[in-house]
Structure formats: structure tokens, C-alpha cells
Design a protein around this motif. Structure first.
Motif, PDB file in Angstrom:
ATOM      1  N   TYR A   1      44.685  33.789  30.695  1.00 56.06           N
ATOM      2  CA  TYR A   1      44.348  35.297  30.977  1.00 56.06           C
ATOM      3  C   TYR A   1      44.807  36.070  29.530  1.00 56.06           C
ATOM      4  O   TYR A   1      44.266  36.944  28.958  1.00 56.06           O
ATOM      5  CB  TYR A   1      44.840  36.031  32.084  1.00 56.06           C
ATOM      6  N   ARG A   2      45.989  35.750  29.021  1.00 58.07           N
ATOM      7  CA  ARG A   2      46.440  36.454  27.761  1.00 58.07           C
ATOM      8  C   ARG A   2      45.570  36.069  26.724  1.00 58.07           C
ATOM      9  O   ARG A   2      45.172  37.125  25.992  1.00 58.07           O
ATOM     10  CB  ARG A   2      47.768  35.990  27.432  1.00 58.07           C
ATOM     11  N   ILE A   3      45.051  34.776  26.455  1.00 57.86           N
ATOM     12  CA  ILE A   3      44.234  34.313  25.524  1.00 57.86           C
ATOM     13  C   ILE A   3      42.655  35.145  25.611  1.00 57.86           C
ATOM     14  O   ILE A   3      42.220  35.657  24.578  1.00 57.86           O
ATOM     15  CB  ILE A   3      43.866  32.948  25.354  1.00 57.86           C
ATOM     16  N   CYS A   4      42.413  35.156  26.959  1.00 62.96           N
ATOM     17  CA  CYS A   4      41.157  35.846  27.155  1.00 62.96           C
ATOM     18  C   CYS A   4      40.756  37.543  26.686  1.00 62.96           C
ATOM     19  O   CYS A   4      40.179  38.164  26.219  1.00 62.96           O
ATOM     20  CB  CYS A   4      40.593  35.929  28.529  1.00 62.96           C
ATOM     21  N   GLU A   5      42.208  37.881  26.896  1.00 63.51           N
ATOM     22  CA  GLU A   5      42.339  39.378  26.399  1.00 63.51           C
ATOM     23  C   GLU A   5      42.156  39.638  25.160  1.00 63.51           C
ATOM     24  O   GLU A   5      41.989  40.787  24.581  1.00 63.51           O
ATOM     25  CB  GLU A   5      43.823  39.795  27.022  1.00 63.51           C
ATOM     26  N   GLN A   6      42.569  38.699  24.255  1.00 61.85           N
ATOM     27  CA  GLN A   6      42.336  38.824  22.878  1.00 61.85           C
ATOM     28  C   GLN A   6      40.919  38.824  22.320  1.00 61.85           C
ATOM     29  O   GLN A   6      40.630  39.172  21.151  1.00 61.85           O
ATOM     30  CB  GLN A   6      42.853  37.640  22.097  1.00 61.85           C
ATOM     31  N   PHE A   7      39.922  38.788  23.285  1.00 61.94           N
ATOM     32  CA  PHE A   7      38.485  38.842  22.923  1.00 61.94           C
ATOM     33  C   PHE A   7      37.842  39.956  23.813  1.00 61.94           C
ATOM     34  O   PHE A   7      38.112  40.121  24.866  1.00 61.94           O
ATOM     35  CB  PHE A   7      37.851  37.653  23.295  1.00 61.94           C
TER      36      PHE A   7
ATOM     37  N   PHE B   1      42.944  22.944  33.986  1.00 64.10           N
ATOM     38  CA  PHE B   1      41.905  23.292  34.085  1.00 64.10           C
ATOM     39  C   PHE B   1      41.428  24.761  35.015  1.00 64.10           C
ATOM     40  O   PHE B   1      40.732  25.488  34.789  1.00 64.10           O
ATOM     41  CB  PHE B   1      40.866  22.339  34.000  1.00 64.10           C
ATOM     42  N   GLY B   2      41.607  24.326  36.322  1.00 61.89           N
ATOM     43  CA  GLY B   2      41.380  24.961  37.545  1.00 61.89           C
ATOM     44  C   GLY B   2      42.006  26.503  37.143  1.00 61.89           C
ATOM     45  O   GLY B   2      41.144  27.666  37.477  1.00 61.89           O
ATOM     46  N   SER B   3      43.302  26.568  36.822  1.00 60.87           N
ATOM     47  CA  SER B   3      43.655  27.863  36.602  1.00 60.87           C
ATOM     48  C   SER B   3      43.174  28.678  35.383  1.00 60.87           C
ATOM     49  O   SER B   3      43.132  29.842  35.409  1.00 60.87           O
ATOM     50  CB  SER B   3      45.295  27.791  36.586  1.00 60.87           C
ATOM     51  N   ALA B   4      42.761  27.846  34.335  1.00 63.77           N
ATOM     52  CA  ALA B   4      42.144  28.487  33.158  1.00 63.77           C
ATOM     53  C   ALA B   4      40.787  28.936  33.497  1.00 63.77           C
ATOM     54  O   ALA B   4      40.269  29.938  33.183  1.00 63.77           O
ATOM     55  CB  ALA B   4      42.210  27.316  32.073  1.00 63.77           C
ATOM     56  N   PHE B   5      40.244  28.176  34.207  1.00 64.29           N
ATOM     57  CA  PHE B   5      38.717  28.615  34.807  1.00 64.29           C
ATOM     58  C   PHE B   5      38.841  29.842  35.711  1.00 64.29           C
ATOM     59  O   PHE B   5      38.132  30.774  35.523  1.00 64.29           O
ATOM     60  CB  PHE B   5      38.037  27.572  35.574  1.00 64.29           C
ATOM     61  N   LEU B   6      39.836  29.999  36.334  1.00 68.20           N
ATOM     62  CA  LEU B   6      40.041  31.306  37.281  1.00 68.20           C
ATOM     63  C   LEU B   6      40.478  32.282  36.422  1.00 68.20           C
ATOM     64  O   LEU B   6      39.853  33.497  36.571  1.00 68.20           O
ATOM     65  CB  LEU B   6      41.170  30.800  38.087  1.00 68.20           C
ATOM     66  N   ALA B   7      41.122  32.337  35.364  1.00 64.10           N
ATOM     67  CA  ALA B   7      41.599  33.531  34.560  1.00 64.10           C
ATOM     68  C   ALA B   7      40.439  33.851  33.739  1.00 64.10           C
ATOM     69  O   ALA B   7      40.172  35.125  33.616  1.00 64.10           O
ATOM     70  CB  ALA B   7      42.635  32.797  33.713  1.00 64.10           C
ATOM     71  N   PHE B   8      39.660  32.919  33.307  1.00 67.09           N
ATOM     72  CA  PHE B   8      38.462  33.318  32.780  1.00 67.09           C
ATOM     73  C   PHE B   8      37.648  34.005  33.447  1.00 67.09           C
ATOM     74  O   PHE B   8      37.202  35.283  32.947  1.00 67.09           O
ATOM     75  CB  PHE B   8      37.773  32.008  32.310  1.00 67.09           C
ATOM     76  N   GLY B   9      37.176  33.869  34.685  1.00 61.01           N
ATOM     77  CA  GLY B   9      36.338  34.695  35.615  1.00 61.01           C
ATOM     78  C   GLY B   9      37.023  35.845  35.971  1.00 61.01           C
ATOM     79  O   GLY B   9      36.442  36.777  35.769  1.00 61.01           O
ATOM     80  N   LEU B  10      38.402  36.018  36.087  1.00 57.35           N
ATOM     81  CA  LEU B  10      39.029  37.275  36.530  1.00 57.35           C
ATOM     82  C   LEU B  10      38.933  38.265  35.233  1.00 57.35           C
ATOM     83  O   LEU B  10      38.629  39.367  35.490  1.00 57.35           O
ATOM     84  CB  LEU B  10      40.257  36.986  36.944  1.00 57.35           C
TER      85      LEU B  10
END
Length: 209
Positions: free
Chosen positions: A95-101, A19-28
């Protein structure tokens, strides 16, 4: 499951790392990458080396992160590496998932103060949760954890010193008016990481029981 037992990994800690690393990736992705607010640490150093010496961040980043994780492995042990691998993998995938949006807040490009404050929250909470259970989502975190372990200096001050040093060097090519917001981000994120790591009587033990 045998691997979990051999490394004494806790399911709750693994979930927190994810969760923590996903939250970090989302913010970055949704804040930093579109706001123009730069970073200190390994990321900032890769950008500096690319600007002045034309060394690709893909090369310099790999070498510096590898060195930081190797130091963490030597000083903090196998459990650190196991949680760090989990955190890093979750960060990359997220981060890769976030890049799709498309970005959620593109207007932050014109709001550097808001971006620096919001970005600090994402970095501080996301990285702080990973550090709390003994893992590092990035080389910066591995370095800070290792130096804090050796020097017994609180981790937020290690983050501050390392990030500030890189940001000062980055003034050689980044205008001061832009750098002010980056300094604010690293100041706040480092303090938040330290708070998240130490909140409670026994930071790591409470998370793993």
C-alpha cells in the motif's frame, strides 16, 4: 529457514500470502480510496467511532485488530499468526508503494457501481488467497476465520453478517444512496473470498503441498 521449519510454513503458501495481500492493497488504493465506497468490518467501525465519538482510527483500529488477531492466535494457532504477520507486512508495504503513484482510474470517483464491482474483485481475490493458506491480512479476516472455525459456518456468511452489521450502523451518518454501493461490494467480496478459499477438494492442503 529454521523458523519456517519450526512453524511448518510452506514457501508456496508464503508466496501466495505475499501476492494476495499485495493484490488487496493495490485494489484498496486504486479503487476504494478514490471511489467513496466505504467498508464494513473493522475499517467501517473505526470510521463510525471517529464520526460519533471522535476516537481516532489509529487507536480504535489498533485495538480492534489486536483483539481479532489474539482471538485467531488462540483458536487457530501459531501458524495462523505467522502467515498473518507476513500478509499484514506485505499489505502495508504494498500500500505504501502504491501511494507513491497517482491513481490508475480516477474516473471511478464518478462511477460508484463500477467501483463497487471492481473493488469486490480485488478484496475477494486478495483476501481470499490469504485466507486460503491460513493467514489474515487484516483484523476482519482474522475475526471471520476464527468465527468460522468455532461455528462451522462458511466464511463468506461470517463476512456478510459482520460487514452488514457495521454498514447498517454506518447509515447513521452516511446517505443511503452511497451505502447501497458499499453493501454491493461486501456482498460480492465475501462470496468471492468464500469461493477462493474453498475452490478444489482440499483448499488449504492443496495450496501447501
Amino acid at each position: 529457514m529454521k523458523l519456517f521449519h519450526s512453524l511448518d510454513l510452506k514457501l508456496k503458501s508464503c508466496l501466495i500470502a505475499l501476492f494476495g495481500s499485495a493484490f488487496l492493497a493495490f485494489g484498496l488504493y486504486h479503487v476504494h480510496s478514490f471511489s467513496g465506497v466505504t467498508e464494513g468490518g473493522v475499517l467501517g467501525m473505526t470510521l463510525l467511532l471517529d464520526h460519533w465519538f471522535h476516537i481516532s482510527p489509529s487507536v480504535s483500529g489498533f485495538i480492534m485488530n489486536l483483539a481479532c488477531y489474539a482471538m485467531g492466535w488462540k483458536l487457530l494457532g501459531r501458524q495462523f499468526i505467522a502467515y498473518s504477520i507476513l500478509s499484514s507486512a506485505s499489505f502495508s508495504l504494498s500500500y505504501r508503494i502504491c501511494e507513491q503513484f497517482p491513481p490508475l482510474w480516477p474516473q471511478l470517483a464518478d462511477m460508484p457501481l463500477a467501483a463497487s464491482l471492481l473493488g469486490a474483485v480485488f478484496v475477494g481475490v486478495g483476501a481470499g488467497l490469504c485466507v486460503r493458506i491460513g493467514g489474515a491480512p487484516g483484523g476482519d479476516d482474522a475475526l471471520a476465520m476464527s468465527l468460522s472455525h468455532v461455528t462451522h459456518i462458511k466464511i463468506q456468511w461470517i463476512y456478510l453478517l459482520s460487514d452488514f452489521a457495521v454498514l447498517v450502523l454506518s447509515l447513521s451518518y452516511i446517505p443511503l444512496n452511497r451505502m447501497v454501493y458499499s453493501i454491493l461490494t461486501v456482498l460480492l467480496s465475501g462470496q468471492i473470498i468464500g469461493f477462493v478459499q474453498t475452490a478444489g477438494t482440499h483448499p488449504v492442503e492443496n495450496m501447501e503441498t
